[in-house]
Design a protein around this motif. Structure first.
Motif, short mmCIF file in Angstrom:
data_model
loop_
_atom_site.label_atom_id
_atom_site.label_comp_id
_atom_site.label_asym_id
_atom_site.label_seq_id
_atom_site.Cartn_x
_atom_site.Cartn_y
_atom_site.Cartn_z
N THR A 119 -17.21 -20.18 37.40
CA THR A 119 -16.53 -18.84 38.16
C THR A 119 -16.34 -17.71 37.22
OG1 THR A 119 -15.54 -20.40 39.40
CG2 THR A 119 -14.68 -18.18 39.51
N TRP A 120 -15.59 -17.95 35.93
CA TRP A 120 -15.30 -16.84 34.90
C TRP A 120 -16.34 -16.77 33.83
CZ3 TRP A 120 -9.51 -19.28 34.64
CH2 TRP A 120 -8.85 -18.95 36.04
N GLY A 121 -16.96 -17.68 33.81
CA GLY A 121 -17.96 -17.98 32.31
C GLY A 121 -17.29 -18.53 31.23
N THR A 122 -15.94 -18.91 31.39
CA THR A 122 -15.39 -19.63 30.22
C THR A 122 -14.43 -20.90 30.56
OG1 THR A 122 -13.99 -19.04 28.37
CG2 THR A 122 -13.51 -18.04 30.50
N TRP A 123 -14.23 -21.92 29.80
CA TRP A 123 -13.47 -23.09 29.89
C TRP A 123 -11.95 -22.34 30.24
CZ3 TRP A 123 -16.18 -27.02 31.60
CH2 TRP A 123 -17.47 -27.24 31.29
N TRP A 124 -11.56 -21.56 29.21
CA TRP A 124 -10.03 -21.36 29.15
C TRP A 124 -10.18 -19.74 28.94
CZ3 TRP A 124 -5.84 -23.70 30.09
CH2 TRP A 124 -4.47 -23.37 29.53
N VAL A 125 -9.00 -19.25 29.49
CA VAL A 125 -8.46 -17.86 28.99
C VAL A 125 -7.01 -18.06 29.00
CG1 VAL A 125 -10.58 -16.62 29.80
CG2 VAL A 125 -8.38 -17.27 31.31
N TRP A 126 -6.33 -17.26 28.17
CA TRP A 126 -4.73 -17.20 28.12
C TRP A 126 -4.17 -16.44 29.24
CZ3 TRP A 126 -2.68 -20.72 25.44
CH2 TRP A 126 -3.10 -21.62 24.33
N ASP A 127 -4.81 -16.88 30.53
CA ASP A 127 -4.25 -16.25 31.76
C ASP A 127 -2.84 -16.64 32.03
OD1 ASP A 127 -5.50 -15.09 34.56
OD2 ASP A 127 -4.03 -16.76 34.84
#
Length: 248
Positions: A119-127
């Motif tokens: 969905t976002w293109g990454t496993w993790w973001v500091w959202d």
């Protein structure tokens, strides 16, 4: 207004007898609904027009995320009850439910990462939402670490009760993070005051799996609480009689 029910909940003997009658029924009911909801959602719900089949992890992610917050809310209430009224059942509840809440938070984090990759293109973001759920998981781990490391049970119960109450401040941050800050995470799936944004064919299996997970964890919690009651009240006459009667 009678407060008899409140005092009964604070009685280890009464709760043990109550849980003995209902824990297995609640557990099996939860397993049934959970299996039905997940199979329904993963195998038969329509495909999302934007995310395709990757959205189907919602039937695992959303129930786990909601449950993780609900469990901690329960811990916070139990912590407050113990600090104010010193009820024996409060720390028993905290010790029994904390690992289950931690597991739900971990599942929410892992499933969210799996969902985030396509969905976002990454496993993790500091959202903000992701980070606050990570804090929730760490709070659970802290509660369990203190309860299992301190030999003084009275001190441990007081310490974790304070942590549980103070940690409640994280719950509104989790809930409203998508509104307070610019985040990648989508808004809440369930809203009590609004009609679901998704079609009923997608929403119903999500509701079934969520109810099933709640009942499943409730059944496990009651079973764990019975074990903890027997451990803490082992010198009580009623426990000795219970052990003799059941041949435990």
């Amino acid at each position: 207004m009678s407060w008899t029910w409140f005092h009964k909940l604070g009685s280890p003997k009464w709760f043990f007898q109550f849980a003995s009658r209902w824990s297995l029924c609640v557990f099996l009911g939860g397993v049934t609904l959970l299996v039905v909801g997940i199979i329904w959602g993963l195998g038969f719900a329509p495909e999302d027009y934007q995310q395709g089949n990757s959205f189907r992890i919602i039937y695992i992610h959303v129930p786990a995320a909601i449950l993780a917050q609900s469990c901690y809310l329960g811990l916070g209430i139990a912590g407050f009850v113990f600090l104010v009224w010193q009820m024996k059942m409060a720390p028993i509840f905290i010790k029994s439910v904390a690992p289950l809440g931690a597991l739900a938070a971990l599942i929410a984090l892992l499933s969210g990462a799996i969902w985030g990759k396509p969905t976002w293109g990454t496993w993790w973001v500091w959202d903000a939402r992701l980070t606050s759920v990570l804090v929730l998981f760490l709070l659970y781990m802290g509660v369990m670490a203190i309860q299992n490391s301190l030999d003084d049970k009275v001190l441990a119960d007081k310490a974790v009760s304070v942590i549980c109450v103070v940690g409640l401040i994280n719950l509104p941050i989790i809930k409203y993070s998508v509104e307070w800050w610019n985040t990648l995470h989508q808004p809440a799936t369930f809203k009590l005051t609004e009609k679901p944004a998704m079609p009923i064919e997608m929403w119903l299996p999500l509701l079934v799996s969520s109810i099933g997970l709640y009942l499943f964890i409730a059944g496990l919690a009651m079973i764990r609480m019975q074990t903890e009651i027997l451990n803490r009240e082992r010198r009580s006459n009623w426990v000795k009689n219970e052990v003799l009667n059941r041949g435990i």
